[in-house]
Design a protein around this motif. Structure first.
Motif, PDB file in Angstrom:
ATOM      1  N   ASN A 240     -29.369 -73.811 -15.478  1.00 39.71           N
ATOM      2  CA  ASN A 240     -28.998 -72.402 -15.488  1.00 39.71           C
ATOM      3  C   ASN A 240     -30.026 -71.607 -14.700  1.00 39.71           C
ATOM      4  O   ASN A 240     -31.181 -72.020 -14.557  1.00 39.71           O
ATOM      5  CB  ASN A 240     -28.867 -71.877 -16.926  1.00 39.71           C
ATOM      6  N   VAL A 241     -29.616 -70.489 -14.189  1.00 35.61           N
ATOM      7  CA  VAL A 241     -30.471 -69.685 -13.317  1.00 35.61           C
ATOM      8  C   VAL A 241     -31.690 -69.150 -14.059  1.00 35.61           C
ATOM      9  O   VAL A 241     -32.708 -68.809 -13.437  1.00 35.61           O
ATOM     10  CB  VAL A 241     -29.644 -68.533 -12.700  1.00 35.61           C
ATOM     11  N   PHE A 242     -31.637 -69.123 -15.387  1.00 35.82           N
ATOM     12  CA  PHE A 242     -32.755 -68.616 -16.183  1.00 35.82           C
ATOM     13  C   PHE A 242     -33.804 -69.698 -16.463  1.00 35.82           C
ATOM     14  O   PHE A 242     -34.856 -69.399 -17.034  1.00 35.82           O
ATOM     15  CB  PHE A 242     -32.232 -68.051 -17.503  1.00 35.82           C
ATOM     16  N   GLU A 243     -33.469 -70.946 -16.096  1.00 35.99           N
ATOM     17  CA  GLU A 243     -34.360 -72.092 -16.315  1.00 35.99           C
ATOM     18  C   GLU A 243     -34.735 -72.238 -17.786  1.00 35.99           C
ATOM     19  O   GLU A 243     -35.852 -72.628 -18.132  1.00 35.99           O
ATOM     20  CB  GLU A 243     -35.622 -71.989 -15.435  1.00 35.99           C
ATOM     21  N   GLU A 244     -33.783 -71.944 -18.653  1.00 32.18           N
ATOM     22  CA  GLU A 244     -34.008 -72.057 -20.091  1.00 32.18           C
ATOM     23  C   GLU A 244     -33.567 -73.436 -20.578  1.00 32.18           C
ATOM     24  O   GLU A 244     -32.438 -73.864 -20.316  1.00 32.18           O
ATOM     25  CB  GLU A 244     -33.231 -70.975 -20.842  1.00 32.18           C
ATOM     26  N   GLU A 245     -34.460 -74.116 -21.287  1.00 25.12           N
ATOM     27  CA  GLU A 245     -34.118 -75.407 -21.869  1.00 25.12           C
ATOM     28  C   GLU A 245     -34.677 -75.557 -23.283  1.00 25.12           C
ATOM     29  O   GLU A 245     -34.602 -76.610 -23.880  1.00 25.12           O
ATOM     30  CB  GLU A 245     -34.600 -76.556 -20.971  1.00 25.12           C
ATOM     31  N   HIS A 246     -35.239 -74.478 -23.814  1.00 26.33           N
ATOM     32  CA  HIS A 246     -35.723 -74.496 -25.195  1.00 26.33           C
ATOM     33  C   HIS A 246     -35.656 -73.095 -25.777  1.00 26.33           C
ATOM     34  O   HIS A 246     -35.629 -72.104 -25.047  1.00 26.33           O
ATOM     35  CB  HIS A 246     -37.152 -75.039 -25.279  1.00 26.33           C
ATOM     36  N   SER A 247     -35.639 -73.040 -27.103  1.00 28.75           N
ATOM     37  CA  SER A 247     -35.602 -71.765 -27.812  1.00 28.75           C
ATOM     38  C   SER A 247     -37.027 -71.336 -28.153  1.00 28.75           C
ATOM     39  O   SER A 247     -37.887 -72.169 -28.440  1.00 28.75           O
ATOM     40  CB  SER A 247     -34.767 -71.912 -29.084  1.00 28.75           C
ATOM     41  N   HIS A 248     -37.277 -70.039 -28.111  1.00 33.47           N
ATOM     42  CA  HIS A 248     -38.627 -69.496 -28.243  1.00 33.47           C
ATOM     43  C   HIS A 248     -38.954 -69.103 -29.686  1.00 33.47           C
ATOM     44  O   HIS A 248     -38.071 -69.001 -30.536  1.00 33.47           O
ATOM     45  CB  HIS A 248     -38.776 -68.279 -27.326  1.00 33.47           C
ATOM     46  N   GLY A 249     -40.252 -68.870 -29.942  1.00 39.95           N
ATOM     47  CA  GLY A 249     -40.701 -68.398 -31.242  1.00 39.95           C
ATOM     48  C   GLY A 249     -40.404 -66.923 -31.430  1.00 39.95           C
ATOM     49  O   GLY A 249     -39.888 -66.246 -30.534  1.00 39.95           O
ATOM     50  N   VAL A 250     -40.740 -66.409 -32.615  1.00 39.36           N
ATOM     51  CA  VAL A 250     -40.400 -65.033 -32.967  1.00 39.36           C
ATOM     52  C   VAL A 250     -41.651 -64.177 -33.143  1.00 39.36           C
ATOM     53  O   VAL A 250     -42.732 -64.681 -33.447  1.00 39.36           O
ATOM     54  CB  VAL A 250     -39.562 -64.967 -34.260  1.00 39.36           C
ATOM     55  N   ARG A 251     -41.463 -62.896 -32.939  1.00 38.31           N
ATOM     56  CA  ARG A 251     -42.452 -61.905 -33.355  1.00 38.31           C
ATOM     57  C   ARG A 251     -42.094 -61.482 -34.774  1.00 38.31           C
ATOM     58  O   ARG A 251     -40.925 -61.231 -35.074  1.00 38.31           O
ATOM     59  CB  ARG A 251     -42.426 -60.685 -32.428  1.00 38.31           C
ATOM     60  N   GLN A 252     -43.080 -61.408 -35.638  1.00 39.79           N
ATOM     61  CA  GLN A 252     -42.815 -61.010 -37.012  1.00 39.79           C
ATOM     62  C   GLN A 252     -42.308 -59.569 -37.073  1.00 39.79           C
ATOM     63  O   GLN A 252     -42.622 -58.736 -36.226  1.00 39.79           O
ATOM     64  CB  GLN A 252     -44.069 -61.169 -37.863  1.00 39.79           C
ATOM     65  N   LEU A 253     -41.529 -59.291 -38.098  1.00 45.19           N
ATOM     66  CA  LEU A 253     -40.890 -57.992 -38.259  1.00 45.19           C
ATOM     67  C   LEU A 253     -41.921 -56.867 -38.259  1.00 45.19           C
ATOM     68  O   LEU A 253     -42.947 -56.940 -38.925  1.00 45.19           O
ATOM     69  CB  LEU A 253     -40.124 -57.986 -39.578  1.00 45.19           C
ATOM     70  N   VAL A 254     -41.637 -55.816 -37.498  1.00 47.01           N
ATOM     71  CA  VAL A 254     -42.458 -54.606 -37.495  1.00 47.01           C
ATOM     72  C   VAL A 254     -41.931 -53.698 -38.596  1.00 47.01           C
ATOM     73  O   VAL A 254     -40.750 -53.335 -38.599  1.00 47.01           O
ATOM     74  CB  VAL A 254     -42.404 -53.898 -36.128  1.00 47.01           C
TER      75      VAL A 254
END
Length: 264
Positions: A240-254
């Motif tokens: 894909n054009v975004f070069e995504e092959e994994h899911s990222h971590g999260v920022r904790q709720l503000v």
């Protein structure tokens, strides 16, 4: 350190990553932050900026996912814990069937960091710049457009082993609209009226002590939708054009009102 004197350009993330962590302090002096509980409308951050246009008037510049929802909403309110692997899960997680949770028949995982039963939050990132879609938020600006308006359309999915569930390719395919702007083939519908608010970028490098300097108009849908895991793997395997092959971590709720914008 005088936190009120910090002045960062839009993409000055180097300073943010290097800034010391104040365990009990807030990164005051920045604009409103994200993610948030979209059911809580209070916010007292004094900084404001003009809302970005609708997505059809902007260019899709990036698409990525986070494992577990960064936001908390009516349909995704189950805590998954703290840290970059925390966040929130879809409310239906505990009621999934054995077949929903089974590994797909191919047994091949091309999109890493997601398995059946997981919750993911997908971000379609739009820019006012005349740029093409690409990897990372750097694709949303250019030398000729260093200070764009940004917009994120967000949908939370419950990932299941079910060919009858939604196909990620239907929403991740890039098209060119009638006005010549890059667009996804579709955005999710039938998941409630999106909640619109002013915020920032997200991701695990930011906290309530280390703020993102970027100004983003958010539009977050309040309920989950079921997504077939095999469609995620196909999307990654095909490239894909975004070069995504994994899911990222999260920022904790503000949660600090001083860091949040009011929701009208």
């Amino acid at each position: 350190m005088n936190r009120h004197a910090l002045a960062l350009s839009l993409f000055a993330t180097t300073f943010c990553a290097a800034a010391p962590s104040y365990a009990e302090d807030l990164c005051l002096g920045f604009g409103p932050q994200t993610p948030r509980d979209i059911g809580m409308h209070i916010g007292s951050n004094p900084r404001s900026f003009s809302p970005a246009p609708g997505p059809e008037a902007m260019n899709l510049c990036n698409l990525h996912t986070h494992t577990n929802a960064e936001h908390k909403g009516p349909g995704f309110s189950l805590s998954a814990g703290d840290g970059e692997n925390g966040g929130f899960q879809c409310n239906e997680t505990a009621t999934l069937s054995p077949s929903d949770l089974a590994e797909p028949e191919t047994g091949h995982t091309s999109f890493h960091g997601v398995k059946p039963g997981d919750t993911i939050e997908v971000h379609w990132v739009y820019t006012s710049c005349d740029v093409s879609p690409g990897p990372g938020l750097g694709s949303c600006s250019s030398a000729a457009c260093a200070n764009p308006q940004l917009r994120v359309e967000s949908q939370v999915f419950l990932v299941v082993n079910d060919p009858g569930a939604l196909d990620f390719g239907d929403y991740a395919k890039v098209t060119v609209g009638a006005n010549g702007r890059f667009q996804p083939a579709a955005l999710p519908s039938d998941t409630g009226t999106p909640v619109l608010f002013a915020g920032s970028t997200t991701g695990p490098s930011y906290t309530e002590a280390i703020c993102s300097p970027m100004q983003v108009t958010w539009n977050v849908r309040p309920t989950c939708a079921r997504l077939d895991i095999s469609s995620l793997n196909r999307w990654a395997a095909e490239g894909n054009v975004f070069e995504e092959e994994h899911s990222h971590g999260v920022r904790q709720l503000v949660t600090a009102p001083e860091l949040l914008s009011p929701i009208n």
